[in-house]
Scaffold this motif. Structure first.
Motif, PDB file in Angstrom:
ATOM      1  N   TYR A 171      26.551  -2.386  14.647  1.00 53.66           N
ATOM      2  CA  TYR A 171      27.210  -1.096  14.811  1.00 53.66           C
ATOM      3  C   TYR A 171      28.720  -1.236  14.991  1.00 53.66           C
ATOM      4  N   VAL A 172      29.264  -2.399  14.629  1.00 58.75           N
ATOM      5  CA  VAL A 172      30.664  -2.692  14.991  1.00 58.75           C
ATOM      6  C   VAL A 172      31.611  -1.635  14.436  1.00 58.75           C
ATOM      7  N   LEU A 173      32.581  -1.211  15.278  1.00 57.91           N
ATOM      8  CA  LEU A 173      33.517  -0.161  14.914  1.00 57.91           C
ATOM      9  C   LEU A 173      34.843  -0.744  14.471  1.00 57.91           C
ATOM     10  N   GLY A 174      34.820  -1.940  13.883  1.00 55.25           N
ATOM     11  CA  GLY A 174      36.056  -2.482  13.329  1.00 55.25           C
ATOM     12  C   GLY A 174      36.999  -2.992  14.399  1.00 55.25           C
ATOM     13  N   GLU A 175      38.285  -2.682  14.234  1.00 57.37           N
ATOM     14  CA  GLU A 175      39.331  -3.244  15.092  1.00 57.37           C
ATOM     15  C   GLU A 175      39.094  -2.931  16.566  1.00 57.37           C
ATOM     16  N   LEU A 176      38.614  -1.736  16.845  1.00 57.61           N
ATOM     17  CA  LEU A 176      38.426  -1.315  18.233  1.00 57.61           C
ATOM     18  C   LEU A 176      37.549  -2.319  18.987  1.00 57.61           C
ATOM     19  N   CYS A 177      36.423  -2.683  18.372  1.00 52.03           N
ATOM     20  CA  CYS A 177      35.506  -3.583  19.059  1.00 52.03           C
ATOM     21  C   CYS A 177      36.075  -4.994  19.175  1.00 52.03           C
ATOM     22  N   ARG A 178      36.831  -5.399  18.146  1.00 52.94           N
ATOM     23  CA  ARG A 178      37.300  -6.789  18.155  1.00 52.94           C
ATOM     24  C   ARG A 178      38.470  -6.986  19.092  1.00 52.94           C
ATOM     25  N   GLU A 179      39.276  -5.929  19.289  1.00 51.76           N
ATOM     26  CA  GLU A 179      40.501  -6.130  20.057  1.00 51.76           C
ATOM     27  C   GLU A 179      40.388  -5.692  21.510  1.00 51.76           C
ATOM     28  N   LYS A 180      39.666  -4.615  21.765  1.00 50.63           N
ATOM     29  CA  LYS A 180      39.665  -4.067  23.125  1.00 50.63           C
ATOM     30  C   LYS A 180      38.365  -4.360  23.843  1.00 50.63           C
ATOM     31  N   ARG A 181      38.474  -4.665  25.162  1.00 47.00           N
ATOM     32  CA  ARG A 181      37.282  -4.867  25.962  1.00 47.00           C
ATOM     33  C   ARG A 181      36.525  -3.556  26.066  1.00 47.00           C
ATOM     34  N   PRO A 182      35.218  -3.591  25.922  1.00 46.97           N
ATOM     35  CA  PRO A 182      34.456  -2.342  25.933  1.00 46.97           C
ATOM     36  C   PRO A 182      34.398  -1.713  27.323  1.00 46.97           C
ATOM     37  N   PRO A 183      34.384  -0.384  27.382  1.00 46.01           N
ATOM     38  CA  PRO A 183      34.240   0.287  28.671  1.00 46.01           C
ATOM     39  C   PRO A 183      32.785   0.249  29.117  1.00 46.01           C
ATOM     40  N   VAL A 184      32.566   0.494  30.398  1.00 45.03           N
ATOM     41  CA  VAL A 184      31.204   0.446  30.932  1.00 45.03           C
ATOM     42  C   VAL A 184      30.683   1.863  31.074  1.00 45.03           C
ATOM     43  N   HIS A 185      29.630   2.193  30.310  1.00 44.07           N
ATOM     44  CA  HIS A 185      28.987   3.505  30.442  1.00 44.07           C
ATOM     45  C   HIS A 185      27.908   3.423  31.497  1.00 44.07           C
ATOM     46  N   GLU A 186      27.894   4.413  32.400  1.00 44.07           N
ATOM     47  CA  GLU A 186      26.831   4.424  33.398  1.00 44.07           C
ATOM     48  C   GLU A 186      25.798   5.459  33.023  1.00 44.07           C
ATOM     49  N   PHE A 187      24.569   5.012  32.880  1.00 45.44           N
ATOM     50  CA  PHE A 187      23.511   5.955  32.510  1.00 45.44           C
ATOM     51  C   PHE A 187      22.668   6.363  33.700  1.00 45.44           C
ATOM     52  N   SER A 188      22.799   5.637  34.779  1.00 46.81           N
ATOM     53  CA  SER A 188      22.121   6.040  36.008  1.00 46.81           C
ATOM     54  C   SER A 188      22.780   5.231  37.102  1.00 46.81           C
ATOM     55  N   ALA A 189      22.311   5.365  38.299  1.00 45.51           N
ATOM     56  CA  ALA A 189      22.943   4.634  39.408  1.00 45.51           C
ATOM     57  C   ALA A 189      22.904   3.133  39.176  1.00 45.51           C
ATOM     58  N   THR A 190      21.871   2.664  38.504  1.00 54.99           N
ATOM     59  CA  THR A 190      21.749   1.227  38.346  1.00 54.99           C
ATOM     60  C   THR A 190      21.919   0.752  36.903  1.00 54.99           C
ATOM     61  N   HIS A 191      21.879   1.634  35.944  1.00 55.54           N
ATOM     62  CA  HIS A 191      21.873   1.215  34.544  1.00 55.54           C
ATOM     63  C   HIS A 191      23.252   1.392  33.935  1.00 55.54           C
ATOM     64  N   ASN A 192      23.898   0.297  33.505  1.00 56.07           N
ATOM     65  CA  ASN A 192      25.125   0.481  32.744  1.00 56.07           C
ATOM     66  C   ASN A 192      25.194  -0.442  31.532  1.00 56.07           C
ATOM     67  N   ILE A 193      25.909   0.019  30.549  1.00 55.23           N
ATOM     68  CA  ILE A 193      26.049  -0.667  29.260  1.00 55.23           C
ATOM     69  C   ILE A 193      27.531  -0.779  28.947  1.00 55.23           C
ATOM     70  N   ALA A 194      27.962  -1.969  28.541  1.00 60.57           N
ATOM     71  CA  ALA A 194      29.372  -2.162  28.186  1.00 60.57           C
ATOM     72  C   ALA A 194      29.485  -2.111  26.670  1.00 60.57           C
ATOM     73  N   CYS A 195      29.932  -0.978  26.143  1.00 58.40           N
ATOM     74  CA  CYS A 195      29.960  -0.836  24.688  1.00 58.40           C
ATOM     75  C   CYS A 195      30.980   0.216  24.296  1.00 58.40           C
ATOM     76  N   HIS A 196      31.552   0.050  23.087  1.00 61.31           N
ATOM     77  CA  HIS A 196      32.509   1.040  22.619  1.00 61.31           C
ATOM     78  C   HIS A 196      31.838   2.259  22.007  1.00 61.31           C
ATOM     79  N   LEU A 197      30.553   2.127  21.675  1.00 56.91           N
ATOM     80  CA  LEU A 197      29.861   3.248  21.029  1.00 56.91           C
ATOM     81  C   LEU A 197      29.843   4.447  21.978  1.00 56.91           C
TER      82      LEU A 197
END
Lengths: 342, 687
Positions: free
Chosen positions: B640-666
């Motif tokens: 699902y790579v989004l090109g330059e964004l994924c390669r250059e910048k560290r992904p932000p952390v999305h929180e989906f619940s108190a304990t569940h988080n995913i580090a992704c640019h999507l």
């Protein structure tokens, strides 16, 4: 082995103690070595005890030989080597009790093997001073064996310690120890011996020092290699995460696992040391006359043996030395063969 | 991935047939029968899986087909027919022509199969030159073409590279290329992917399937992984202790098992739908019989829950056809009597452990070795009595983290709090005794976990003495016995040396040693990956039992997601030193997924036919740790790579619940909209 806990008997101690075969072997080896060393090195000091001290060693040698043959029966070479070595060991511990002539008493010089002179049969002839060759050959193995084993053992203790430290602790320890060893290894062995013995003087103890200085570097290299290999194993990590002291890890966890290659090397090295001691004595730098010693016998016979009739004076001690060294080498080969088979 | 099973024509000659094959090894102790009365029929274009645990004889069969048994192995009975011709009588030049041109073999360790002193091009070119007699230029061209067919990129560099300069996955593809260059009729694969990471493994398995269809080759696939065989083979033969115990088409065997051993294997594999508390794994009781010590009747008898002495224990059991199934064979005397649909005897429900407060708190933990960042800002928690699984493939930094936790390494930044004390920069020598006692480890390799020179009892006793503080001999010995009971080993193992123990037994001792001091936190570094499937179940259950009773925090490091899904409460997914996703096990294994988690889930072979799986295959290799991408480390392989964004910048952390988080640019919506990878039917059946 007991399974029930008996608070008063020693069996509960034994239940967590090391294996009995290993301890039995060590006990027998000590039983052979200590009396022999006492007899040869401290003869004058122990006085009258001299006559009895070797007696327990004789059954110990036979027992150990039996154990060795049974353990190594799959390798003919190891058994042949063990037979040669144990033959000389047996002679060494039983020499005082054999019905042979006094090795230092001149009777009739230049007697050929089998000749009868002055009413005495010389089975292997007599040397240029009139002493019985058979008796001197048999007595001669004592000093070679005792000094050879002592020197090699001390070299092992020193070399193994340095090897463990260099391999396990690494860093500066490794750099410095390896450097020292490389320097010592770059000297030709004989030159090193001659230098040390000339400096320290000639005696059995100084031979031990010389052998240690020349052998320990090679042993250190071997142990260092083994340690580097074992250092990354999980049981070492387990010991480290328990907070064990590095010295404990080296002695208890690492060293027992190095014994396989070390035993093979020890046999070979005993052979080299025997050669070294004989050569030194031949050069006049080692053990002193008049006690019988193969190197000395070869040296004394060197000039007389130029006459063809008297070459036996040279050949007999040479065969004796060669057979002992061959025994060590064959044992080493056979043990290596056995360790590869498993 | 299922291939259409070719129905053989009536007069079709099997390309490979083993008839009543018996193989023995001749050792110091006498003749040891390794394979007894083995039968196999391989039709053109079919792939046949040989499944079993270590010691069952499957590799011996493969080596025997190659006539490569070594000095002390011999075929003592039966025949092997290649297209009708008995190959057992071949010698010398004829045999050499057979190997490599008619039958090719791919081994487990790709590095050991390639000559380290020749370039890839030279090694590959050897095959057409020797087998086909073509010239050197032609051979090199053929080699290059084959490298592209095995889906390797950057072929020019590979042609001139030496084996140590390419990765394990690439090496195995080169070995496959070498095997294919000879255009063999039969391809033997002996656990070709066991040494590889799971995402690489799924790529290779995919490739093998594709190629065998393209080339029309027949395959014999030897493996211990039932799920893998289900996904790649048409037919399967299950082996136990030297005998084939069950065979038939894959879908049929997995759907309707007809031998108690196969049934036991299925029950001991953690499939989706198993739950550690309500439906625990069922290990097969007992042990594999020693080769010289097989029981009189059925080999599996002593361990079988359906054993009846008069029927099963009197004489050797032949292969029979179960009623109503014409293409199946089973070596069971009671095959038509047993109710195969009954659920296996389980140990029943286990109460779920009560999870407490935070025991281990990791905060922005980093560790660099020079330029290589082994751990990069790790942040997660582990609570009392909880099982936290750290998942990732080799090179992701999980072992480095374990070493920092145990005090064998010092972190370069961040904090690692254990029961309040920050141990990130505290080596083990500087820690107080209570901390050392409370942090223990179970290691991966059972063969190295115990010192071979000391008895089992003395090693456990040492731990007790060092950590427990007792010096009293009697008390220590009593505690050793208690620990051996805890791990279900007999007391007289105390006096044994490790070489007298099996892999599973050694691992039990490792667990006893880890729990000797009643630690609060235990790190288990892939404790079951080196063990057989049925032993894995027993050891996994043991760990869970002890953890529940002692309320220990278990940090379970693994690359095996099926085991992780079974026993973890929380999961942390790592890739190249960074945390990609973390959360409770349920949250991580259902959408939204991090793209890497999705690929990992899709890569696990599943041994349950009722479960469907969506396929996601990654391309490329993990980037080298010394030059990671500046942005997201997964960007080089992400579908699902989004090109330059994924390669250059560290992904932000999305929180989906108190304990569940995913580090992704999507964007969140796209992550939430992901379809589940694995669909468990609402009533999961025990296959």
């Amino acid at each position: 082995m007991t399974t029930a806990l008996d608070p008063t008997s020693a069996s509960s101690v034994r239940s967590l103690a090391p294996s009995s075969t290993g301890s039995r072997i060590i006990l027998l080896l000590l039983l052979i070595y200590v009396p022999l060393a006492a007899y040869v090195m401290f003869g004058p000091q122990i006085g009258a005890l001299k006559h009895y001290v070797l007696i327990p060693a004789i059954p110990a040698v036979l027992l150990l030989y039996g154990m060795a043959v049974r353990a190594w029966r799959d390798s003919t070479i190891a058994v042949i080597g063990a037979t040669l070595v144990f033959f000389w060991l047996l002679i060494a511990v039983s020499a005082p009790y054999l019905p042979i002539l006094d090795p230092n008493k001149p009777i009739a010089p230049y007697a050929l093997p089998g000749a009868v002179k002055n009413g005495v049969t010389f089975l292997l002839g007599s040397d240029l001073r009139g002493r019985d060759m058979l008796s001197r050959t048999l007595w001669g193995c004592q000093r070679v064996l005792v000094w050879g084993i002592t020197a090699t053992s001390i070299a092992y203790v020193v070399g193994a310690t340095f090897g463990l430290v260099a391999g396990y602790l690494g860093g500066w320890w490794d750099e410095i120890l390896s450097f020292i060893c490389n320097v010592l290894l770059s000297f030709p062995v004989m030159v090193l011996f001659i230098l040390i013995l000339n400096y320290l003087g000639q005696s059995g103890f100084n031979i031990v020092v010389a052998v240690t200085i020349s052998s320990a570097p090679a042993i250190m290299r071997i142990v260092r290699g083994l340690t580097l290999d074992m250092r990354t194993r999980d049981y070492i990590f387990a010991a480290q995460t328990r907070g064990e002291h590095p010295l404990w890890i080296m002695m208890v966890e690492l060293l027992p696992n190095a014994r396989g290659p070390l035993i093979v090397d020890a046999c070979l090295r005993l052979g080299y040391t025997t050669v070294a001691i004989t050569t030194l004595t031949f050069l006049g730098l080692g053990l002193q006359p008049p006690d019988p010693d193969w190197g000395l016998m070869i040296k004394e016979a060197a000039t007389a043996a130029l006459v063809w009739k008297f070459t036996y004076m040279l050949v007999i001690p040479s065969i004796a030395v060669s057979s002992l060294i061959l025994g060590f080498n064959l044992m080493a080969d056979g043990l290596r063969e056995l360790s590869l088979k498993d | 991935m299922q291939f259409a099973a070719q129905t053989p024509r009536d007069d079709a000659v099997p390309v490979l047939e083993c008839r009543n094959l018996s193989i023995s090894y001749f050792t110091r102790g006498g003749e040891v029968p390794a394979v007894i009365d083995f039968n196999l029929k391989l039709m053109p274009g079919q792939s046949h899986g040989l499944v079993g645990e270590s010691g069952c004889g499957k590799s011996t069969v493969a080596l025997a087909i190659m006539r490569y048994l070594g000095k002390n192995g011999r075929i003592v009975g039966g025949e092997i027919l290649l297209e009708g011709r008995n190959i057992l009588t071949m010698q010398g030049a004829e045999l050499r022509r057979l190997r490599g041109s008619q039958i090719a073999m791919i081994y487990q360790e790709p590095m050991a199969s390639l000559n380290p002193s020749m370039t890839i091009a030279e090694q590959l070119a050897e095959v057409p030159i020797y087998q086909g007699g073509v010239g050197r230029q032609e051979a090199l061209q053929q080699a290059r073409a084959m490298l592209e067919r095995v889906r390797l990129t950057d072929c020019d560099r590979l042609m001139n590279a030496y084996p140590h300069q390419i990765s394990g996955g690439q090496q195995q593809r080169v070995v496959i290329a070498m095997a294919l260059l000879a255009n063999p009729k039969v391809l033997l694969l002996d656990e070709p992917t066991t040494a590889l990471d799971v995402t690489i493994e799924s790529g290779i398995v995919d490739l093998i399937g594709d190629l065998s269809r393209q080339f029309g080759m027949s395959m014999i696939y030897v493996s211990h992984n039932l799920g893998l065989v289900r996904e790649t083979c048409d037919f399967i033969t299950v082996m136990y202790s030297g005998e084939a115990v069950e065979s038939g088409p894959v879908a049929d065997v997995f759907g309707a098992v007809r031998h108690p051993y196969t049934r036991g294997l299925f029950a001991s594999i953690p499939v989706p739908g198993a739950d550690k508390n309500t439906r625990p794994l069922v290990a097969i009781p007992g042990q594999l019989p020693a080769p010289g010590d097989r029981p009189r009747g059925c080999n599996f008898g002593p361990r079988c829950e359906f054993f009846v002495a008069e029927r099963c224990g009197m004489q050797a059991v032949p292969m029979v056809r179960p009623q109503g199934r014409a293409d199946r064979l089973s070596r069971c005397a009671r095959v038509d009597e047993i109710d195969w649909n009954a659920a296996p005897r389980t140990t029943g429900n286990r109460p779920a452990p009560v999870i407490g407060d935070v025991a281990v708190k990791v905060d922005a933990l980093s560790k660099s070795y020079g330029r290589v960042k082994a751990n990069d800002a790790l942040t997660f928690d582990a609570n009392v009595a909880e099982t936290v699984a750290i998942v990732g493939e080799s090179g992701c930094g999980k072992s480095t983290f374990a070493r920092i936790l145990m005090g064998l390494e010092e972190a370069t930044a961040g904090s690692l709090q254990v029961n309040g004390l920050d141990v990130a920069k505290l080596p083990v020598q500087k820690r107080n005794r209570k901390t050392v006692v409370n942090l223990q480890m179970v290691f991966q390799n059972p063969f190295d976990t115990l010192n071979p020179s000391h008895t089992v009892g003395s090693q456990i006793a040492r731990v007790i003495r060092k950590l427990g503080g007792t010096k009293d001999r009697k008390a220590i010995e009593q505690r050793v016995r208690e620990l051996l009971d805890l791990v279900k080993l007999p007391h007289d193992f105390m006096h044994r040396r490790p070489r007298q123990l099996s892999g599973g037994q050694k691992q039990r001792v490792g667990i006893a040693r880890a729990f000797a001091g009643n630690p609060a936190v235990v790190v288990a570094d892939e404790p079951v990956s080196a063990l057989d499937v049925s032993v894995q179940a027993a050891i996994t259950e043991l760990l869970l039992d002890i953890q529940r009773d002692e309320k220990t925090t278990l940090l379970f490091i693994s690359h095996d997601l099926s085991v992780v899904r079974y026993l973890a409460d929380r999961v942390v997914v790592m890739y190249l030193g960074q945390v990609m996703e973390q959360g409770s096990a349920d949250a991580v294994f259902s959408p939204p997924y991090h793209p890497y988690t999705e690929a990992l889930l899709s890569a696990i072979p599943i041994a349950d036919s009722s479960i469907s799986k969506r396929k996601v295959v990654l391309s490329g290799e993990m980037p080298s740790p010394s030059s990671p991408p500046a942005g997201c480390p997964f960007s080089t392989r992400c579908p699902y790579v989004l090109g330059e964004l994924c390669r250059e910048k560290r992904p932000p952390v999305h929180e989906f619940s108190a304990t569940h988080n995913i580090a992704c640019h999507l964007p969140r919506e796209q992550l939430l909209a992901m379809q589940p990878v694995i669909a468990v039917p609402s009533e999961a059946s025990d296959a």
